[in-house]
Scaffold this active site. Structure first.
Site, PDB file in Angstrom:
ATOM      1  N   HIS A  74      35.770  41.015  47.217  1.00  0.00           N
ATOM      2  CA  HIS A  74      36.214  42.319  46.709  1.00  0.00           C
ATOM      3  C   HIS A  74      36.054  43.403  47.769  1.00  0.00           C
ATOM      4  O   HIS A  74      36.953  44.228  47.959  1.00  0.00           O
ATOM      5  CB  HIS A  74      35.418  42.695  45.460  1.00  0.00           C
ATOM      6  CG  HIS A  74      35.762  41.901  44.250  1.00  0.00           C
ATOM      7  ND1 HIS A  74      37.043  41.798  43.757  1.00  0.00           N
ATOM      8  CD2 HIS A  74      34.986  41.157  43.418  1.00  0.00           C
ATOM      9  CE1 HIS A  74      37.045  41.040  42.669  1.00  0.00           C
ATOM     10  NE2 HIS A  74      35.813  40.630  42.450  1.00  0.00           N
ATOM     11  N   LEU A  99      26.349  43.641  44.291  1.00  0.00           N
ATOM     12  CA  LEU A  99      25.188  43.056  44.958  1.00  0.00           C
ATOM     13  C   LEU A  99      25.530  42.596  46.363  1.00  0.00           C
ATOM     14  O   LEU A  99      24.775  42.837  47.306  1.00  0.00           O
ATOM     15  CB  LEU A  99      24.647  41.877  44.144  1.00  0.00           C
ATOM     16  CG  LEU A  99      23.507  41.073  44.783  1.00  0.00           C
ATOM     17  CD1 LEU A  99      22.258  41.935  44.940  1.00  0.00           C
ATOM     18  CD2 LEU A  99      23.207  39.834  43.944  1.00  0.00           C
ATOM     19  N   VAL A 100      26.677  41.911  46.522  1.00  0.00           N
ATOM     20  CA  VAL A 100      27.073  41.359  47.813  1.00  0.00           C
ATOM     21  C   VAL A 100      28.357  42.036  48.285  1.00  0.00           C
ATOM     22  O   VAL A 100      29.128  42.570  47.487  1.00  0.00           O
ATOM     23  CB  VAL A 100      27.299  39.834  47.738  1.00  0.00           C
ATOM     24  CG1 VAL A 100      26.051  39.129  47.236  1.00  0.00           C
ATOM     25  CG2 VAL A 100      28.494  39.494  46.855  1.00  0.00           C
ATOM     26  N   ILE A 147      24.572  43.480  37.798  1.00  0.00           N
ATOM     27  CA  ILE A 147      24.499  44.934  37.879  1.00  0.00           C
ATOM     28  C   ILE A 147      24.407  45.548  36.487  1.00  0.00           C
ATOM     29  O   ILE A 147      23.559  46.383  36.215  1.00  0.00           O
ATOM     30  CB  ILE A 147      25.730  45.516  38.617  1.00  0.00           C
ATOM     31  CG1 ILE A 147      25.895  44.868  40.003  1.00  0.00           C
ATOM     32  CG2 ILE A 147      25.598  47.036  38.738  1.00  0.00           C
ATOM     33  CD1 ILE A 147      24.794  45.161  40.980  1.00  0.00           C
ATOM     34  N   ILE A 148      25.309  45.131  35.584  1.00  0.00           N
ATOM     35  CA  ILE A 148      25.351  45.662  34.227  1.00  0.00           C
ATOM     36  C   ILE A 148      25.171  44.521  33.221  1.00  0.00           C
ATOM     37  O   ILE A 148      25.345  43.352  33.573  1.00  0.00           O
ATOM     38  CB  ILE A 148      26.687  46.394  33.945  1.00  0.00           C
ATOM     39  CG1 ILE A 148      27.868  45.408  34.019  1.00  0.00           C
ATOM     40  CG2 ILE A 148      26.883  47.568  34.894  1.00  0.00           C
ATOM     41  CD1 ILE A 148      29.198  46.002  33.557  1.00  0.00           C
ATOM     42  N   HIS A 199      32.840  46.458  39.865  1.00  0.00           N
ATOM     43  CA  HIS A 199      33.664  45.311  39.503  1.00  0.00           C
ATOM     44  C   HIS A 199      34.552  45.594  38.300  1.00  0.00           C
ATOM     45  O   HIS A 199      35.759  45.370  38.326  1.00  0.00           O
ATOM     46  CB  HIS A 199      32.785  44.087  39.217  1.00  0.00           C
ATOM     47  CG  HIS A 199      33.553  42.810  39.132  1.00  0.00           C
ATOM     48  ND1 HIS A 199      34.247  42.434  37.993  1.00  0.00           N
ATOM     49  CD2 HIS A 199      33.756  41.832  40.033  1.00  0.00           C
ATOM     50  CE1 HIS A 199      34.851  41.279  38.216  1.00  0.00           C
ATOM     51  NE2 HIS A 199      34.562  40.881  39.438  1.00  0.00           N
ATOM     52  N   GLU A 206      28.764  38.341  32.592  1.00  0.00           N
ATOM     53  CA  GLU A 206      27.929  37.454  33.407  1.00  0.00           C
ATOM     54  C   GLU A 206      26.478  37.478  32.941  1.00  0.00           C
ATOM     55  O   GLU A 206      25.810  36.445  32.902  1.00  0.00           O
ATOM     56  CB  GLU A 206      28.027  37.841  34.881  1.00  0.00           C
ATOM     57  CG  GLU A 206      29.274  37.359  35.574  1.00  0.00           C
ATOM     58  CD  GLU A 206      29.337  35.842  35.664  1.00  0.00           C
ATOM     59  OE1 GLU A 206      28.305  35.218  35.964  1.00  0.00           O
ATOM     60  OE2 GLU A 206      30.420  35.281  35.412  1.00  0.00           O
ATOM     61  N   GLU A 266      38.441  45.659  38.043  1.00  0.00           N
ATOM     62  CA  GLU A 266      38.990  44.949  36.888  1.00  0.00           C
ATOM     63  C   GLU A 266      38.717  45.656  35.568  1.00  0.00           C
ATOM     64  O   GLU A 266      38.676  45.028  34.518  1.00  0.00           O
ATOM     65  CB  GLU A 266      38.427  43.520  36.839  1.00  0.00           C
ATOM     66  CG  GLU A 266      38.807  42.678  38.056  1.00  0.00           C
ATOM     67  CD  GLU A 266      38.271  41.257  37.980  1.00  0.00           C
ATOM     68  OE1 GLU A 266      37.779  40.875  36.906  1.00  0.00           O
ATOM     69  OE2 GLU A 266      38.353  40.552  39.001  1.00  0.00           O
TER      70      GLU A 266
END
Length: 317
Positions: A261, A256-257, A131-132, A198, A136, A229
């Site tokens: 969470h 995304l999914v 996403i950002i 996230h 990751e 987080e």
């Protein structure tokens, strides 16, 4: 002796040239933005054989996997039916759990790149489903860069949001919100939407503040971003909701999914789930448990990243 007291030996003309070349190279690399294109001069005469590698964190939830990660891959395949698409999960824990629970062995980045090498692919378009541009995404880039000695060229996409409309750039944040608002419920007085992101200790956490700013600019109403987080947290949001006289909240993941969470931390039945924390604070709560990958308009943004990366891979120098 302090650094200012030191008196280095004068450089020879060739040393000056080498120093300037190194500084120019570093500056060029530091100022490079957008799709990363890496070239291996040692393989410049190798034949072109292209593949697309989709890299995602992954999920143990098979249903959301089919509707999100695999749906994005299918959309990319429709655009490039003659280019094979490979997949890698960056989470070793998820790879192990999917293998244990479903007897499906998802490839790690190491296995995926090894297979690409063994099958003779020389030009790889890496499509990052992040996403950002946080931890990751950095990992995806750094790992792909480490594989360059085995390939002629590697191009790495930007994540879903990257550009912010600066100096004639596109505004990825506004584009994402435009896509997401198709899934927003109609808001009556006293209603609000909480977008659960996230969050990260990475400086890219600041993107969530930019998202909140764009929400205001676009006039989307009482829509607020919080993180699991990072900052702002759910606890940061509760006073803001009360200040705005909000009585009913819709919780919606900005991931995304719709995995752990979304299903457990956000909408679960445990006392410390976000839903139950808000209920204890006097709000009524609805939940929207769908990953961004289920939104066709968001998937179009991901396929646009794939197209951009393939164009960069094919661009002549």
């Amino acid at each position: 002796m302090t650094p200012s007291d030191s008196n280095p030996s004068p450089l020879t003309p060739s040393q000056v040239d080498d120093e300037e070349a190194g500084m120019i190279s570093a500056l060029r690399q530091a100022s490079s933005i957008g799709v990363k294109v890496l070239k291996n001069e040692a393989m410049k005469d190798a034949p072109d054989k292209d593949a697309i590698l989709v890299m995602a964190f992954g999920t143990t939830y098979s249903e959301t996997r089919r509707k999100t990660i695999e749906a994005v891959e299918e959309d990319i395949h429709r655009l490039y039916p003659d280019t094979p698409i490979f997949e890698a999960y960056t989470s070793k824990i998820i790879i192990r759990r999917v293998h244990l629970n479903e007897n499906i062995l998802k490839a790690s980045p190491a296995r995926a790149f090894q297979r690409l090498k063994e099958e003779g692919y020389t030009r790889i378009a890496v499509v990052a489903l992040n996403i950002i541009p946080g931890i990751e995404y950095d990992y995806t880039c750094l790992y792909a860069e480490s594989q360059l000695p085995s390939f002629k060229e590697i191009a790495i996409s930007t994540p879903l949001i990257y550009f912010q409309g600066v100096k004639d750039q596109r505004d990825d944040i506004a584009d994402l919100l435009e896509a997401m608002k198709s899934q927003f419920p109609e808001l009556a007085p006293g209603d609000a939407i909480l977008l659960m992101a996230h969050g990260t200790p990475h400086p890219a956490n600041a993107y969530y503040s930019v998202i909140q700013d764009r929400i205001g600019e676009m006039g989307l109403g009482p829509v607020f971003v919080y993180t699991v987080e990072g900052r702002p947290s759910l606890e940061d949001m509760i006073p803001r909701l009360k200040e705005n006289h909000i009585r009913h909240v819709t919780l919606m993941p900005t991931m995304l999914v719709a995995g752990d969470h979304a299903n457990n931390e956000m909408a679960g039945d445990d006392p410390d789930s976000h839903k139950n924390i808000l209920i204890k604070e006097g709000f009524t709560v609805s939940t929207y448990i769908h990953g961004l990958g289920e939104n066709e308009k968001v998937r179009h943004l991901y396929t646009a990243r794939a197209v951009e990366t393939m164009k960069a891979l094919h661009r002549e120098n």
